[in-house]
Design an enzyme around this catalytic site. Structure first.
Site, PDB file in Angstrom:
ATOM      1  N   CYS A  43     -14.965 -83.141 -24.818  1.00 50.42           N
ATOM      2  CA  CYS A  43     -15.349 -82.633 -23.492  1.00 50.42           C
ATOM      3  C   CYS A  43     -16.508 -83.425 -22.908  1.00 50.42           C
ATOM      4  CB  CYS A  43     -15.703 -81.151 -23.610  1.00 50.42           C
ATOM      5  SG  CYS A  43     -16.277 -80.456 -22.074  1.00 50.42           S
ATOM      6  N   CYS A  48     -13.741 -83.467 -20.075  1.00 53.31           N
ATOM      7  CA  CYS A  48     -14.113 -82.696 -18.882  1.00 53.31           C
ATOM      8  C   CYS A  48     -15.260 -83.309 -18.068  1.00 53.31           C
ATOM      9  CB  CYS A  48     -14.564 -81.281 -19.257  1.00 53.31           C
ATOM     10  SG  CYS A  48     -13.957 -80.629 -20.808  1.00 53.31           S
ATOM     11  N   LYS A  51     -14.818 -86.956 -16.636  1.00 49.38           N
ATOM     12  CA  LYS A  51     -13.697 -86.857 -15.687  1.00 49.38           C
ATOM     13  C   LYS A  51     -14.161 -86.219 -14.389  1.00 49.38           C
ATOM     14  CE  LYS A  51     -11.293 -83.282 -15.652  1.00 49.38           C
ATOM     15  NZ  LYS A  51     -10.533 -82.154 -16.233  1.00 49.38           N
ATOM     16  N   TYR A 183      -1.703 -82.306 -16.929  1.00 48.94           N
ATOM     17  CA  TYR A 183      -2.868 -82.231 -16.047  1.00 48.94           C
ATOM     18  C   TYR A 183      -3.767 -83.447 -16.169  1.00 48.94           C
ATOM     19  CZ  TYR A 183      -6.496 -80.720 -19.420  1.00 48.94           C
ATOM     20  OH  TYR A 183      -7.412 -80.673 -20.437  1.00 48.94           O
ATOM     21  N   ILE A 184      -3.864 -84.038 -17.364  1.00 51.15           N
ATOM     22  CA  ILE A 184      -4.764 -85.185 -17.530  1.00 51.15           C
ATOM     23  C   ILE A 184      -4.228 -86.396 -16.746  1.00 51.15           C
ATOM     24  CG2 ILE A 184      -5.677 -86.833 -19.224  1.00 51.15           C
ATOM     25  CD1 ILE A 184      -5.947 -84.486 -21.189  1.00 51.15           C
ATOM     26  N   GLU A 187      -4.681 -85.765 -12.987  1.00 47.08           N
ATOM     27  CA  GLU A 187      -6.080 -85.888 -12.570  1.00 47.08           C
ATOM     28  C   GLU A 187      -6.489 -87.353 -12.444  1.00 47.08           C
ATOM     29  OE1 GLU A 187      -8.087 -81.793 -14.306  1.00 47.08           O
ATOM     30  OE2 GLU A 187      -8.064 -83.543 -15.602  1.00 47.08           O
ATOM     31  N   HIS A 445     -16.086 -65.062   6.108  1.00 46.11           N
ATOM     32  CA  HIS A 445     -15.485 -65.869   7.156  1.00 46.11           C
ATOM     33  C   HIS A 445     -16.460 -66.919   7.662  1.00 46.11           C
ATOM     34  CE1 HIS A 445     -12.615 -66.660  10.320  1.00 46.11           C
ATOM     35  NE2 HIS A 445     -13.603 -66.627  11.207  1.00 46.11           N
ATOM     36  N   GLU A 450     -11.150 -66.435   1.744  1.00 47.85           N
ATOM     37  CA  GLU A 450     -10.866 -65.143   2.402  1.00 47.85           C
ATOM     38  C   GLU A 450      -9.362 -64.895   2.522  1.00 47.85           C
ATOM     39  OE1 GLU A 450     -11.878 -64.653   6.608  1.00 47.85           O
ATOM     40  OE2 GLU A 450     -11.869 -66.838   6.855  1.00 47.85           O
TER      41      GLU A 450
HETATM   42  P1  FAD Z   1     -13.445 -81.852 -29.726  1.00 48.78           P
HETATM   43  O1  FAD Z   1     -14.270 -81.546 -28.555  1.00 48.78           O
HETATM   44  O2  FAD Z   1     -12.381 -82.831 -29.640  1.00 48.78           O
HETATM   45  O3  FAD Z   1     -14.412 -82.130 -30.943  1.00 48.78           O
HETATM   46  C1  FAD Z   1     -13.967 -82.550 -32.194  1.00 48.78           C
HETATM   47  C2  FAD Z   1     -15.028 -83.430 -32.817  1.00 48.78           C
HETATM   48  O4  FAD Z   1     -14.722 -83.612 -34.201  1.00 48.78           O
HETATM   49  C3  FAD Z   1     -15.109 -84.819 -32.203  1.00 48.78           C
HETATM   50  O5  FAD Z   1     -16.425 -85.069 -31.776  1.00 48.78           O
HETATM   51  C4  FAD Z   1     -14.688 -85.759 -33.336  1.00 48.78           C
HETATM   52  O6  FAD Z   1     -15.383 -86.989 -33.318  1.00 48.78           O
HETATM   53  C5  FAD Z   1     -15.062 -84.941 -34.564  1.00 48.78           C
HETATM   54  N1  FAD Z   1     -14.292 -85.270 -35.757  1.00 48.78           N
HETATM   55  C6  FAD Z   1     -12.948 -85.393 -35.886  1.00 48.78           C
HETATM   56  N2  FAD Z   1     -12.609 -85.630 -37.166  1.00 48.78           N
HETATM   57  C7  FAD Z   1     -13.780 -85.664 -37.864  1.00 48.78           C
HETATM   58  C8  FAD Z   1     -14.096 -85.868 -39.246  1.00 48.78           C
HETATM   59  N3  FAD Z   1     -13.138 -86.064 -40.159  1.00 48.78           N
HETATM   60  N4  FAD Z   1     -15.400 -85.851 -39.613  1.00 48.78           N
HETATM   61  C9  FAD Z   1     -16.396 -85.642 -38.696  1.00 48.78           C
HETATM   62  N5  FAD Z   1     -16.147 -85.438 -37.389  1.00 48.78           N
HETATM   63  C10 FAD Z   1     -14.850 -85.443 -36.978  1.00 48.78           C
HETATM   64  N6  FAD Z   1     -11.014 -78.788 -21.030  1.00 48.78           N
HETATM   65  C11 FAD Z   1     -11.470 -77.978 -20.051  1.00 48.78           C
HETATM   66  O7  FAD Z   1     -11.729 -76.802 -20.309  1.00 48.78           O
HETATM   67  N7  FAD Z   1     -11.645 -78.431 -18.777  1.00 48.78           N
HETATM   68  C12 FAD Z   1     -11.390 -79.716 -18.434  1.00 48.78           C
HETATM   69  O8  FAD Z   1     -11.558 -80.106 -17.279  1.00 48.78           O
HETATM   70  C13 FAD Z   1     -10.923 -80.605 -19.453  1.00 48.78           C
HETATM   71  N8  FAD Z   1     -10.675 -81.886 -19.168  1.00 48.78           N
HETATM   72  C14 FAD Z   1     -10.256 -82.727 -20.152  1.00 48.78           C
HETATM   73  C15 FAD Z   1     -10.018 -84.055 -19.831  1.00 48.78           C
HETATM   74  C16 FAD Z   1      -9.591 -84.930 -20.792  1.00 48.78           C
HETATM   75  C17 FAD Z   1      -9.352 -86.372 -20.425  1.00 48.78           C
HETATM   76  C18 FAD Z   1      -9.398 -84.473 -22.131  1.00 48.78           C
HETATM   77  C19 FAD Z   1      -8.934 -85.422 -23.194  1.00 48.78           C
HETATM   78  C20 FAD Z   1      -9.639 -83.156 -22.462  1.00 48.78           C
HETATM   79  C21 FAD Z   1     -10.071 -82.267 -21.478  1.00 48.78           C
HETATM   80  N9  FAD Z   1     -10.313 -80.928 -21.749  1.00 48.78           N
HETATM   81  C22 FAD Z   1     -10.747 -80.090 -20.757  1.00 48.78           C
HETATM   82  C23 FAD Z   1     -10.069 -80.361 -23.098  1.00 48.78           C
HETATM   83  C24 FAD Z   1     -11.369 -80.222 -23.893  1.00 48.78           C
HETATM   84  O9  FAD Z   1     -12.060 -81.456 -23.917  1.00 48.78           O
HETATM   85  C25 FAD Z   1     -11.042 -79.759 -25.307  1.00 48.78           C
HETATM   86  O10 FAD Z   1     -10.264 -78.577 -25.239  1.00 48.78           O
HETATM   87  C26 FAD Z   1     -12.295 -79.463 -26.130  1.00 48.78           C
HETATM   88  O11 FAD Z   1     -13.117 -80.602 -26.213  1.00 48.78           O
HETATM   89  C27 FAD Z   1     -11.891 -78.989 -27.539  1.00 48.78           C
HETATM   90  O12 FAD Z   1     -13.029 -78.798 -28.340  1.00 48.78           O
HETATM   91  P2  FAD Z   1     -12.928 -78.928 -29.919  1.00 48.78           P
HETATM   92  O13 FAD Z   1     -14.272 -78.535 -30.450  1.00 48.78           O
HETATM   93  O14 FAD Z   1     -11.747 -78.244 -30.426  1.00 48.78           O
HETATM   94  O15 FAD Z   1     -12.671 -80.487 -30.214  1.00 48.78           O
END
Ligand code: FAD
Length: 461
Positions: A43, A48, A51, A183-184, A187, A445, A450
Site C-alpha cells: 500500500c 494505494c 497510485k 481496477y489496477i 486506474e 446544494h 445531493e
Molecule cells: P502487503 O502490504 O503486501 O505487505 C506484505 C509485506 O510482507 C511486504 O512488505 C513484503 O515485503 C513482506 N514480505 C513478504 N514475504 C516476506 C518474507 N518472507 N519475509 C519478510 N517479509 C516478507 N487497497 C486499497 O484499499 N485501496 C487502494 O487504492 C489500493 N490500491 C492498490 C494499488 C495497487 C497498484 C496495488 C498493487 C494494491 C492496491 N491496494 C489498494 C491493495 C493493498 O495495497 C493491499 O490490500 C494491502 O497492502 C495488503 O496488505 P498486507 O499486509 O496483506 O500485505
C-alpha cells in the site's frame, strides 16, 4: 510451557502485519516483526499511496483544460516533469516508511530486517541482507506477507512491466499499453492518460471491472473512452516482441500495437513461496493463497494468516481490520474497549479511474439474486462544474433497494469525489438505512452527493 523469545512473531511489515504488531505491542505483548523490504508494504510503497499521488498529478491536467471555460488564460500548454514527480513521491513515501518504523518502536515491537521463513511451528529463521541468518522462537506466528503482481505465461512476458515497476519508469512512456481490465489496470490507464500518455487498455473479457455493478462498468468504460483512453475489450494478447526501444504487442485477431511500455495488470498471487509452509503443515489453495478458518487460524496450530496472503478482499482497510480483530482474539481488547471482530458485509471501495468510482453494498444483479424483488433508482447527469468547463463528462449515482424492507442495499457512484462521497453513505448503509430515510435527509446544494437523497425515478424488478 517452553520459554519463547516472543509471544508473537509477525512475518511481513505491510498494512496487516504492522497493524497487528503495533496493536499487540500496545497490550504489553512481546512482539517481533520481520520485513525484507520497506515498512508499509504494498500500500505505502507500490500501491494505494503512490497510485493516488499519481492520480492527483493526472487530475491537474484535467483542471488546466477545464480552467479555460472559467476564464483562465494559460501562458503555454503545461507539461509534466516526470523526474520531479518521481523524486517528490519517493521523498513522501520515505517519510511514511519512517513513521511506520517509529510507530512500531513506540509500541516496543522489535523490528528485524530480512527475509523470514518458518522452521517449525514456533521458530522463524530470518536471512539478513549480509547473508547471515538468525533464528527466533515465538508462541504465535502471524503470516502477513501480502501478494505480488502475476503475469500469465506468454512469449515476451519479460518485456512487460508490472505495477511495482510503473512508478519509477526511467522515461515517461509516450505510448502505454495496459493489459488487464481489473481496477489496477483501469486506474493506471486513466492516470497515465491524464499525465499525457497515449493509452490503450486491452481486456480479454466482455467488459472491464468484473465484479462491479454492470451499469457502472458500462458507464466508466464509456467515460474513459470519451476522455481519450482507447479501451478495447475481447482483446487477447498472444505475444510481445521488442521493436527497437519499443514493444510490439500481437493480438489474437492478427493486429499489432506498438508502445513504449506494456504494463501487465492481470492479477496478483499470494507471497507464499519459500516460506516453508508445507514443512509446518500450513495448507494453501490452488493459487497459493493460505487457507484460513475461524479467527484467521491456518491448518497449523499457533500459526495465523491475514491480509492479501489469504486471497480475500485485497484492500488495505480490510488487512488493517483483520489485524486488529486477530490481536483482540489472541490477547484481548484494551481495557474499556469492545472486542473487535471482522465483518465483511458492506465494505466500501473506490476505483481511482478518471472519473472515479465509489461503491458499497450489493450490485444490482447481486441484490436481485439475494433479495428477489428490488427497486433501482438512478440519475445520470452533467455535473455543474462542467457547464462552464465544456467537458462532456457525466456522473452516475445509483441506489439499489430491497423492495420488501425498503433497506438500501447498494450505493454506487461514478463521478468526481465518488470515493469521498460513498464513504459517508457507507455508514448509513451499514446502519441499515431505508430509502425513506434517504428521502427524509435534506441535501447539500449544489453538490453531486445531493442526488443520493433526491432520487425519485424508480425501476422495479
Ligand atoms: P502487503 O502490504 O503486501 O505487505 C506484505 C509485506 O510482507 C511486504 O512488505 C513484503 O515485503 C513482506 N514480505 C513478504 N514475504 C516476506 C518474507 N518472507 N519475509 C519478510 N517479509 C516478507 N487497497 C486499497 O484499499 N485501496 C487502494 O487504492 C489500493 N490500491 C492498490 C494499488 C495497487 C497498484 C496495488 C498493487 C494494491 C492496491 N491496494 C489498494 C491493495 C493493498 O495495497 C493491499 O490490500 C494491502 O497492502 C495488503 O496488505 P498486507 O499486509 O496483506 O500485505
Amino acid at each position: 510451557m517452553p520459554a519463547f523469545d516472543f509471544d508473537l512473531f509477525v512475518i511481513g511489515g505491510g498494512s496487516g502485519g504492522v497493524r497487528a504488531a503495533r496493536f499487540a505491542g500496545q497490550r504489553g505483548v512481546r512482539v517481533a516483526l520481520a520485513e525484507d523490504r520497506q515498512l508499509g508494504g504494498t500500500c505505502v510503497n507500490v500501491g494505494c499511496i503512490p497510485k493516488k499521488l499519481y492520480s492527483y498529478a493526472a487530475e491537474y491536467a484535467e483542471g488546466f483544460a477545464d480552467a479555460a471555460g472559467y476564464g483562465w488564460r494559460m501562458p503555454a500548454r503545461p507539461t509534466l516533469d516526470w523526474e520531479v514527480l518521481k523524486t517528490n513521491r519517493a521523498q513522501s513515501i520515505g517519510h511514511l516508511n519512517g513513521i511506520y518504523g517509529r510507530l512500531l518502536s513506540g509500541a516496543n515491537v522489535q523490528q528485524i530486517q530480512g527475509r523470514a521463513r518458518l522452521v517449525d511451528a514456533n521458530t522463524v529463521e530470518v536471512t539478513h541482507a549480509d547473508g547471515h541468518a538468525s533464528r527466533h522462537t515465538a508462541a504465535v506466528i502471524l503470516i502477513a506477507t501480502g501478494g505480488r503482481p502475476w503475469v500469465p505465461e506468454l512469449p515476451g512476458r519479460e518485456l512487460a512491466v508490472v505495477s511495482d515497476d510503473v512508478f519509477d519508469l526511467p522515461v515517461f512512456p509516450r505510448r502505454l499499453v495496459v493489459v488487464g481490465g481489473g481496477y489496477i489496470g483501469c486506474e493506471f490507464a486513466s492516470i497515465f492518460h491524464g499525465m499525457g500518455a497515449e493509452v490503450t487498455l486491452l481486456y480479454r473479457g466482455e467488459q472491464i471491472l468484473r465484479g462491479f455493478d454492470d451499469e457502472v462498468r458500462d458507464f466508466v468504460a464509456e467515460e474513459m473512452r470519451k476522455a481519450g483512453v482507447d479501451v478495447r475489450v475481447q482483446a487477447q494478447v498472444t505475444r510481445i516482441e521488442a521493436a527497437g526501444n519499443a514493444r510490439r504487442v500481437h493480438l489474437a485477431d492478427g493486429t499489432t500495437l506498438e508502445a513504449d511500455v506494456v504494463l501487465y495488470a492481470t492479477g496478483r498471487r499470494a507471497n507464499t513461496e519459500g516460506l516453508g509452509l508445507e514443512a509446518v503443515g500450513v495448507r494453501t489453495d490452488a493459487r497459493g493463497a493460505i487457507e484460513i478458518g475461524a479467527h484467521f487460524a491456518t491448518s497449523a496450530p499457533g500459526i495465523y494468516a491475514l491480509g492479501d496472503v489469504v486471497g480475500g478482499l485485497e484492500l488495505t482497510p480490510v488487512a488493517l481490520a483483520e489485524g486488529m480483530a486477530l490481536v483482540d482474539h489472541l490477547f484481548g481488547p484494551l481495557p474499556g474497549h469492545a472486542r473487535r471482530t471482522m465483518n465483511y458485509d458492506d465494505i466500501p471501495t473506490a476505483v481511482f479511474t478518471h472519473p472515479p468510482i465509489g461503491t458499497v453494498g450489493l450490485t444490482e444483479s447481486a441484490a436481485r439474486e439475494k433479495c428477489g424483488a428490488i427497486r433501482v433508482y438512478r440519475s445520470d447527469f452533467r455535473p455543474l462544474q462542467h457547464s462552464l468547463s465544456g467537458r462532456s463528462q457525466r456522473s452516475l449515482v445509483k441506489l439499489v433497494v430491497d423492495d420488501a424492507t425498503d433497506r438500501v442495499v447498494g450505493a454506487h457512484m461514478v463521478g468526481a469525489d465518488a470515493g469521498e462521497i460513498i464513504q459517508g453513505f457507507a455508514v448509513a448503509i451499514k446502519a441499515g438505512a431505508t430509502k425513506a430515510q434517504f428521502d427524509a435527509t435534506i441535501g447539500i446544494h449544489p453538490t453531486s452527493a445531493e442526488e443520493f437523497v433526491t432520487l425519485r425515478e424508480v425501476t422495479r424488478t
